[in-house]
Every structure is written in C-alpha cells, then in structure tokens.
Design a protein around this motif. Sequence first.
Motif, PDB file in Angstrom:
ATOM      1  N   ASP A 225       0.675  -1.150  -0.066  1.00  0.00           N
ATOM      2  CA  ASP A 225      -0.204   0.099  -0.052  1.00  0.00           C
ATOM      3  C   ASP A 225       0.955   1.177   0.033  1.00  0.00           C
ATOM      4  O   ASP A 225       0.911   1.971   1.001  1.00  0.00           O
ATOM      5  CB  ASP A 225      -0.938   0.139   1.268  1.00  0.00           C
ATOM      6  CG  ASP A 225      -1.996  -1.022   1.155  1.00  0.00           C
ATOM      7  OD1 ASP A 225      -2.544  -1.528   0.041  1.00  0.00           O
ATOM      8  OD2 ASP A 225      -2.323  -1.538   2.136  1.00  0.00           O
ATOM      9  N   VAL A 226       1.423   1.483  -1.060  1.00  0.00           N
ATOM     10  CA  VAL A 226       2.455   2.775  -1.107  1.00  0.00           C
ATOM     11  C   VAL A 226       2.172   3.449  -2.680  1.00  0.00           C
ATOM     12  O   VAL A 226       2.102   2.573  -3.710  1.00  0.00           O
ATOM     13  CB  VAL A 226       3.989   2.263  -1.143  1.00  0.00           C
ATOM     14  CG1 VAL A 226       4.611   3.487  -1.334  1.00  0.00           C
ATOM     15  CG2 VAL A 226       4.360   1.640   0.080  1.00  0.00           C
ATOM     16  N   CYS A 227       1.841   4.726  -2.471  1.00  0.00           N
ATOM     17  CA  CYS A 227       1.575   5.302  -3.708  1.00  0.00           C
ATOM     18  C   CYS A 227       2.315   6.761  -3.786  1.00  0.00           C
ATOM     19  O   CYS A 227       2.611   7.297  -2.477  1.00  0.00           O
ATOM     20  CB  CYS A 227       0.192   5.785  -3.872  1.00  0.00           C
ATOM     21  SG  CYS A 227      -1.240   4.265  -3.964  1.00  0.00           S
ATOM     22  N   PHE A 320       0.263  10.708 -10.720  1.00  0.00           N
ATOM     23  CA  PHE A 320      -0.076   9.673  -9.548  1.00  0.00           C
ATOM     24  C   PHE A 320       0.361   8.357  -9.850  1.00  0.00           C
ATOM     25  O   PHE A 320       0.130   7.907 -11.220  1.00  0.00           O
ATOM     26  CB  PHE A 320      -1.746   9.448  -9.305  1.00  0.00           C
ATOM     27  CG  PHE A 320      -1.955   8.746  -8.242  1.00  0.00           C
ATOM     28  CD1 PHE A 320      -1.714   8.993  -6.849  1.00  0.00           C
ATOM     29  CD2 PHE A 320      -2.439   7.292  -8.861  1.00  0.00           C
ATOM     30  CE1 PHE A 320      -2.460   8.191  -6.001  1.00  0.00           C
ATOM     31  CE2 PHE A 320      -2.756   6.270  -7.787  1.00  0.00           C
ATOM     32  CZ  PHE A 320      -2.630   6.645  -6.542  1.00  0.00           C
ATOM     33  N   ALA A 321       1.143   7.569  -9.144  1.00  0.00           N
ATOM     34  CA  ALA A 321       1.313   6.014  -9.465  1.00  0.00           C
ATOM     35  C   ALA A 321       1.266   5.456  -8.135  1.00  0.00           C
ATOM     36  O   ALA A 321       1.613   5.789  -7.120  1.00  0.00           O
ATOM     37  CB  ALA A 321       2.822   6.276  -9.839  1.00  0.00           C
ATOM     38  N   ALA A 322       0.683   4.247  -8.334  1.00  0.00           N
ATOM     39  CA  ALA A 322       0.591   3.084  -7.064  1.00  0.00           C
ATOM     40  C   ALA A 322       1.414   2.048  -7.511  1.00  0.00           C
ATOM     41  O   ALA A 322       1.893   1.716  -8.568  1.00  0.00           O
ATOM     42  CB  ALA A 322      -1.110   2.676  -7.158  1.00  0.00           C
ATOM     43  N   VAL A 330      12.199   4.773  -6.248  1.00  0.00           N
ATOM     44  CA  VAL A 330      12.760   5.658  -7.547  1.00  0.00           C
ATOM     45  C   VAL A 330      12.084   5.437  -8.782  1.00  0.00           C
ATOM     46  O   VAL A 330      11.714   6.471  -9.517  1.00  0.00           O
ATOM     47  CB  VAL A 330      14.339   5.265  -7.618  1.00  0.00           C
ATOM     48  CG1 VAL A 330      14.618   6.195  -9.082  1.00  0.00           C
ATOM     49  CG2 VAL A 330      15.065   5.684  -6.715  1.00  0.00           C
ATOM     50  N   GLU A 331      11.548   4.108  -8.966  1.00  0.00           N
ATOM     51  CA  GLU A 331      11.075   3.853 -10.175  1.00  0.00           C
ATOM     52  C   GLU A 331       9.416   4.139 -10.095  1.00  0.00           C
ATOM     53  O   GLU A 331       8.831   4.774 -10.968  1.00  0.00           O
ATOM     54  CB  GLU A 331      10.890   2.117 -10.625  1.00  0.00           C
ATOM     55  CG  GLU A 331      10.082   1.825 -11.570  1.00  0.00           C
ATOM     56  CD  GLU A 331      10.764   2.325 -12.905  1.00  0.00           C
ATOM     57  OE1 GLU A 331       9.872   2.504 -14.041  1.00  0.00           O
ATOM     58  OE2 GLU A 331      11.962   2.694 -13.097  1.00  0.00           O
ATOM     59  N   LEU A 332       8.977   4.179  -8.937  1.00  0.00           N
ATOM     60  CA  LEU A 332       7.503   4.638  -8.656  1.00  0.00           C
ATOM     61  C   LEU A 332       7.442   6.068  -8.702  1.00  0.00           C
ATOM     62  O   LEU A 332       6.611   6.641  -9.461  1.00  0.00           O
ATOM     63  CB  LEU A 332       7.064   4.279  -7.141  1.00  0.00           C
ATOM     64  CG  LEU A 332       5.706   4.337  -6.755  1.00  0.00           C
ATOM     65  CD1 LEU A 332       4.979   3.528  -7.720  1.00  0.00           C
ATOM     66  CD2 LEU A 332       5.525   4.253  -5.303  1.00  0.00           C
ATOM     67  N   ILE A 333       8.456   6.938  -8.534  1.00  0.00           N
ATOM     68  CA  ILE A 333       8.442   8.115  -8.417  1.00  0.00           C
ATOM     69  C   ILE A 333       8.339   8.787 -10.148  1.00  0.00           C
ATOM     70  O   ILE A 333       8.072   9.639 -10.416  1.00  0.00           O
ATOM     71  CB  ILE A 333       9.756   8.840  -7.571  1.00  0.00           C
ATOM     72  CG1 ILE A 333       9.382   8.872  -6.071  1.00  0.00           C
ATOM     73  CG2 ILE A 333       9.674  10.450  -8.044  1.00  0.00           C
ATOM     74  CD1 ILE A 333      10.414   9.216  -5.261  1.00  0.00           C
ATOM     75  N   ASN A 334       9.437   7.995 -10.738  1.00  0.00           N
ATOM     76  CA  ASN A 334       9.613   8.050 -12.132  1.00  0.00           C
ATOM     77  C   ASN A 334       8.375   7.960 -12.870  1.00  0.00           C
ATOM     78  O   ASN A 334       7.888   8.821 -13.768  1.00  0.00           O
ATOM     79  CB  ASN A 334      10.728   7.134 -12.527  1.00  0.00           C
ATOM     80  CG  ASN A 334      11.084   7.606 -14.005  1.00  0.00           C
ATOM     81  OD1 ASN A 334      11.247   8.580 -14.780  1.00  0.00           O
ATOM     82  ND2 ASN A 334      10.875   6.509 -15.029  1.00  0.00           N
ATOM     83  N   GLU A 335       7.513   7.072 -12.530  1.00  0.00           N
ATOM     84  CA  GLU A 335       6.255   6.760 -13.153  1.00  0.00           C
ATOM     85  C   GLU A 335       5.297   7.926 -13.010  1.00  0.00           C
ATOM     86  O   GLU A 335       4.508   8.469 -13.719  1.00  0.00           O
ATOM     87  CB  GLU A 335       5.709   5.559 -12.809  1.00  0.00           C
ATOM     88  CG  GLU A 335       6.286   4.046 -13.338  1.00  0.00           C
ATOM     89  CD  GLU A 335       5.625   3.069 -12.791  1.00  0.00           C
ATOM     90  OE1 GLU A 335       4.729   2.961 -12.278  1.00  0.00           O
ATOM     91  OE2 GLU A 335       6.213   1.734 -13.078  1.00  0.00           O
ATOM     92  N   ALA A 336       5.268   8.275 -11.568  1.00  0.00           N
ATOM     93  CA  ALA A 336       4.437   9.528 -11.041  1.00  0.00           C
ATOM     94  C   ALA A 336       4.934  10.731 -12.012  1.00  0.00           C
ATOM     95  O   ALA A 336       3.895  11.683 -12.399  1.00  0.00           O
ATOM     96  CB  ALA A 336       4.416   9.786  -9.651  1.00  0.00           C
TER      97      ALA A 336
END
Length: 356
Positions: A225-227, A320-322, A330-336
Amino acid sequence: MPYTSVDDRYFWYQFGRIKPTLRRIIMLGAAIVSLFSFWEVYIDPNAFPRSVILRTIASGLLVSSLVLFINPKNEAHFTNYLLLLSVISICFITVSYCSSERIMPYLVSALAYYCVSVLVLAPFMSIRRMIAVYSTTWISVNVILLTYGELAIYGEAWYSINVHLLPLMLFSAAGCFRLRQAALQQFSLYEQLLSQASLDGLTRTLNRQSFSEVAEKRWFSSLPDVCVAMIDIDDFKRLNDTYGHLAGDNAIRHVANLIMDTTRKTDLVCRWGGEEFVILIAGLDARGAHSLSQRVCKKIANTPFIYKDNPISLTVSIGFAAYQDQPDLVELINEADIALYRAKHNGKNQLQAANN
C-alpha cells in the motif's frame, strides 16, 4: 521522524545518550552490593544467613532491570519500571543492614550511590516523578529501619541516619531538576538543528534528502500500500514574471500549506524542487490514495492565493502512481513524473494516473 510526537523524539534522543552510562552504573552497583556482601561475610561469618541472601536478591533485581534496555516501549514504561526496581533493591539492602552493627556507614554509602545513580535519569525526572521517587524512598527506608532495625523514632541512631539521608536526597533532587532543565534546552537546540537539516526553509515540508531517507524506510514497511503523487504548480513562470519572485515564493508556501492541510499526518510531503512537490502516501490502497490526491488538486484550485489583497487563481497538475511490483521507490516516483507530464500536456489542473 518529523511526524512522531515530541515526547517520543525526546525519549529516544535522551535514551541514546544515557543508555551506556546508566547500564554501567547499574552493573557497577550490582557488583558493589555483591562484593560488600562477601566482604562482610569474610569479617563476620554470622552475617551470611540474612545479609548475603537479601543483598543477592537486590543485586539480582538490579541486573534484571537491564532487560528494560532491550526494547523499551516508551519513556513512562522504561523510567517507571527502572525506578521501581531500584527502590525495591534499596529496600532489600536496607533490611540487610538492619541487623549489622555497621548499619550507618554502609547504609548511607548505599543510599548515596542510589541518589547519584538517579541523577543519570534526570532527563526523564519530571517534578512529579521526583517527588514520588524521593518521598517513596525516604518513607520506605524509614519504615524498614523502625520495623526491622528496631530504631526508636527521633532516637540517636535514627537521627544519625536521616541527618545524612535527607541532605543527600535534597541535593540529588536539586541536581535532577537542573540536569532536566539542561536536557530540555539541549533537546530544543537539537530539534532546531534537525529541523534546519531536514525541512525546506520556505515551505517547512521535507527537503529532498530527508524525504529520500524517510521514504525508503516507509517503502519497505508499507508495501504493497504505497502510492506517490507528483505535483507541479501550473504556469508558475508566468506568475513570477507578472508579480515578481516574492509572490512566487508566497505562492509556493501557499500551495505547500494546502497540501499539508489536505493530506494525513502520516503522509510524507516533500518539496522536490522549485515549484514541484512529492507526496508519499502509505497505508492506503490505490483507490484511497487516488481520491486523496484528487482532493489536493481540487483544494488548491478552489482556494485563491491572496497577494497584496489581490486574489490569484492557482492550479496544479498531478501525476499519480501506485505500487505495482516496481523494484524500488525511484521507479515509482519516475512513473508519477511521467504521469505528471501527461497531465500538463492534456490541459493542466488535473490528475493523471500512471499506466492508464
């Protein structure tokens, strides 16, 4: 860390400072109690049946208190139990000396060591706790002396012990009070320095370095549960060119305050750079985090920025990226960030989700 309570931060800061000293004092106290017992047995073999057993129990209680250092729950749990074991230990020691002809010098020495040891706990000794500890110790010692030591109240032996004990406790209490004040001032300075090092000076949100450190821990503890929501103020350059850089700084602060007001205390808000912000939302599923990010977008759009009595409309674009099995934060932030560019391209003042 910026979102834990001040009491928790104070406890862990002071606990880290006093832990090595306090452990050594407890171990030394237990060793001294044991050595005195064997030394008295050596010079008075009749002391064995009562004194050694009682002091061995007292020594065992002191050693057992070291368990509290392993994983203390909080300041009250740690300090109250440690003080309780210390008072019980001093009671056993007092009883052990009641049958000895050398009661006065030995007991006063033990109580002096106890009063000095309490000074190490000074950062956690509130006035109420000091009154409770010292009064409980004095009453317990005197009740034991009158009961087991067969001393007459106001008698010469009773008076001789208390004329040493009371000043010891008063000086120890005064020392505790002064040391606690110093500890509070030192912690206040530490908090100011920590704030300067971890918070952005303009918005009082986390700076990028501090965010990276805290968010990395939150990433591992909160999966899946991280977005992440990446936020950018729309047309910020035009705002700067029209109203000046001071207005731009105030606009950034205005947006930061609205983000902080809309998000939860557990969410990590960071000024990523310039007019960009990042929110790490942990503990909510993707739908809940998406709804929270939408509220941020609408809140900013519906709350005018007032500059020199002029209302200025501000909007933001949000990417927004979930979490969906990304290898790291880092990859999640890049997608956002990619989703943010799509929101800009599609007309601004909107939220775009990654992988849509």
